[in-house]
Scaffold this active site. Structure first.
Site, short mmCIF file in Angstrom:
data_model
loop_
_atom_site.label_atom_id
_atom_site.label_comp_id
_atom_site.label_asym_id
_atom_site.label_seq_id
_atom_site.Cartn_x
_atom_site.Cartn_y
_atom_site.Cartn_z
N LYS A 234 0.84 -1.22 0.11
CA LYS A 234 -0.15 -0.08 0.04
C LYS A 234 1.00 1.26 -0.21
O LYS A 234 1.84 1.50 0.34
CB LYS A 234 -1.43 -0.05 1.18
CG LYS A 234 -1.97 -1.23 0.98
CD LYS A 234 -3.15 -1.24 1.94
CE LYS A 234 -4.33 -2.11 1.47
NZ LYS A 234 -5.30 -2.19 1.91
N ARG B 87 -3.55 -10.10 5.11
CA ARG B 87 -3.77 -10.38 4.04
C ARG B 87 -2.46 -9.84 2.99
O ARG B 87 -2.45 -8.96 2.64
CB ARG B 87 -4.99 -9.21 3.50
CG ARG B 87 -6.00 -9.13 1.89
CD ARG B 87 -6.89 -8.38 2.30
NE ARG B 87 -7.68 -7.77 0.60
CZ ARG B 87 -7.36 -7.58 -0.50
NH1 ARG B 87 -6.45 -6.89 0.23
NH2 ARG B 87 -8.25 -7.56 -1.31
N1 HH2 Z 1 -7.81 -3.70 1.43
C1 HH2 Z 1 -8.05 -3.38 -0.08
C2 HH2 Z 1 -8.91 -4.39 -0.50
N2 HH2 Z 1 -9.48 -5.47 -0.03
N3 HH2 Z 1 -9.94 -5.98 2.36
C3 HH2 Z 1 -9.45 -6.06 3.40
N4 HH2 Z 1 -10.55 -7.26 4.36
N5 HH2 Z 1 -8.46 -5.23 3.95
C4 HH2 Z 1 -7.66 -4.61 3.43
O1 HH2 Z 1 -6.70 -3.99 3.73
C5 HH2 Z 1 -8.05 -4.46 1.71
C6 HH2 Z 1 -9.24 -5.29 1.74
C7 HH2 Z 1 -7.30 -3.13 -1.44
O2 HH2 Z 1 -6.19 -3.69 -1.94
P1 HH2 Z 1 -6.45 -4.37 -3.15
O3 HH2 Z 1 -7.77 -5.58 -3.22
O4 HH2 Z 1 -5.20 -5.21 -3.86
O5 HH2 Z 1 -6.39 -3.54 -4.36
P2 HH2 Z 1 -7.40 -2.97 -4.97
O6 HH2 Z 1 -8.33 -2.49 -4.20
O7 HH2 Z 1 -7.28 -2.00 -5.89
O8 HH2 Z 1 -8.39 -4.53 -5.60
#
Ligand code: HH2
Length: 404
Positions: A343, A377
């Site tokens: 992040k 995660r």
């Molecule tokens: N972060 C993201 C998405 N979902 N869910 C939980 N529970 N915790 C998190 O920290 C979290 C999440 C963002 O990361 P990512 O899925 O890689 O990115 P994007 O939202 O751009 O798909």
């Protein structure tokens, strides 16, 4: 020379181990364990009558309480206080407060509950097809079937690529898989349920069939959640923290585990100017409300997992403070999930682009598990599994027998 040294006794097990080693008689162990364990419990918005009684009772119990000036000059109706003492002092305090007037009984129950919750380390996650214990740290691999995710957007948009990546993460040691079809990165645009399902279905269908680990769906849309659970997903990851009543109904109806994540605002605007009174306390309060609402809606409390939501409506300072004080969320008695992986707060500290944030991600992840996160995660599963297994072994969380 007596070789004096300060012992690090943070958990009950640490104290028990230390006093056993000096050969304390069995009878003396419980009382010494309580005396050897110090705790500080903060309470917010306590009425001045209850705060005064709490201060007296904590002093009477042998501990103390930090109270503001406004309490003695009656200039404040409500104050924040910190109770300070060993577990023995708290035991006496809880017993005394229970029979005091005003809201003292409620304070007694709340303090007793958080002290016991804070001790809790292992949880059983009851998925439809199996139970998973959190007696070691669980690694959740992230799979984004999106064109625009901040880290892996566009890489797994084709079902074949996404399926292959999911299988690869299992080979690399993932305990859980989180599949998402809508990016919630800062400034992202929401998509329709139809579009989300169009991306998700072909991938999810194959993965739930082929993979031998529980798969969650990262969605805040009840329609998508229900369809995914029908198809065989094992649990839900809701970045809006079950704020939607429909979502609560889905979780209760299917009786599956669900992640309540904290986000301030919505993805479009959340990073504009995030503000908190006290970031950790505010998020704790949010979790308490969300858990209580979900339970009222028929959700089994033991199915809920909490996640403070790194990067969701938080400044760099907020993210670092959440990670530094992550252990405080153990006051809830629920498993903690954390997702610092790749992040932008890591980019800000190290001045590095997304694909160069592995070391920063590993550091944040390992420190988070050391503070009590049960699930991490991550995008980089292979490296994280190695780091986490090592950290689990050092912290004695690894249930496997490790021989000399
Ligand atoms: N972060 C993201 C998405 N979902 N869910 C939980 N529970 N915790 C998190 O920290 C979290 C999440 C963002 O990361 P990512 O899925 O890689 O990115 P994007 O939202 O751009 O798909």
């Amino acid at each position: 020379m007596f070789n004096a040294h300060v012992l690090e006794l943070a958990q009950e097990a640490d104290v028990q181990d230390a006093i056993e080693r000096v050969g304390v008689q069995t009878r003396g162990r419980p009382i010494l364990t309580r005396k050897g364990l110090f705790r500080a419990v903060k309470l917010q918005d306590v009425g001045f009558r209850e705060a005064n009684i709490a201060k007296q009772e904590m002093l009477g119990a042998g501990g103390d309480a930090a109270t503001p000036k406004g309490l003695v000059d009656f200039s404040k109706e409500k104050v924040d206080i910190i109770l300070l003492g060993t577990m023995l002092h708290f035991r006496r305090f809880v017993a005394k407060m229970r029979s005091q007037a005003f809201l003292c009984e409620a304070i007694s129950s709340e303090v007793e509950a958080v002290l016991s919750n804070y001790q809790r380390r292992s949880f059983t996650l009851r998925f439809p097809s199996r139970n998973v214990e959190t007696n070691r740290t669980l690694v959740m691999g992230v799979l984004n079937v999106t064109p625009d995710s901040f880290s892996d957007g566009g890489r797994y948009l084709q079902p074949e690529q996404a399926i292959e990546r999911g299988e690869q993460m299992v080979r690399e040691g993932a305990d859980l898989l989180d599949v998402g079809a809508e990016s919630t990165r800062p400034r992202s645009e929401p998509i329709t349920h139809e579009e989300e399902w169009r991306r998700l279905e072909p991938v999810l269908k194959v993965l739930v069939d082929r993979l031998d680990i529980p798969v969650s769906v990262d969605t805040y849309k009840p329609d998508t959640a229900a369809k995914a659970l029908d198809l065989g997903a094992s649990f839900l990851n809701d970045v809006t923290g079950l704020r939607n009543e429909e979502m609560v109904r889905v979780v209760a109806g299917y009786d599956v585990p669900a992640v309540i994540m904290h986000m301030q605002g919505d993805p479009k605007t959340m990073q504009v100017d995030p503000q908190y009174r006290e970031v950790v306390a505010d998020i704790l309060r949010f979790f308490r409300e969300r858990v209580a609402d979900a339970v009222r809606g028929g959700v089994d409390e033991e199915k809920l997992i909490v996640d403070p939501g790194i990067g969701f409506g938080k400044t760099l300072g907020h993210n670092l403070e959440i990670l530094r004080r992550l252990g405080e969320f153990r006051s809830l008695g629920r498993p903690i999930l954390i997702g610092p992986s790749r992040k932008s707060f890591i980019g800000k500290v190290l001045d590095l682009e997304v694909d160069e944030r592995l070391e920063g991600s590993l550091t944040a992840t390992v420190l988070a598990m050391a503070k009590g996160a049960s699930i991490v995660r991550v995008h980089e599963v292979r490296e994280t599994v190695r780091a986490i297994r090592m950290a689990d072994a050092i912290l004695g969380l690894d249930s496997r027998e490790l021989s000399a």
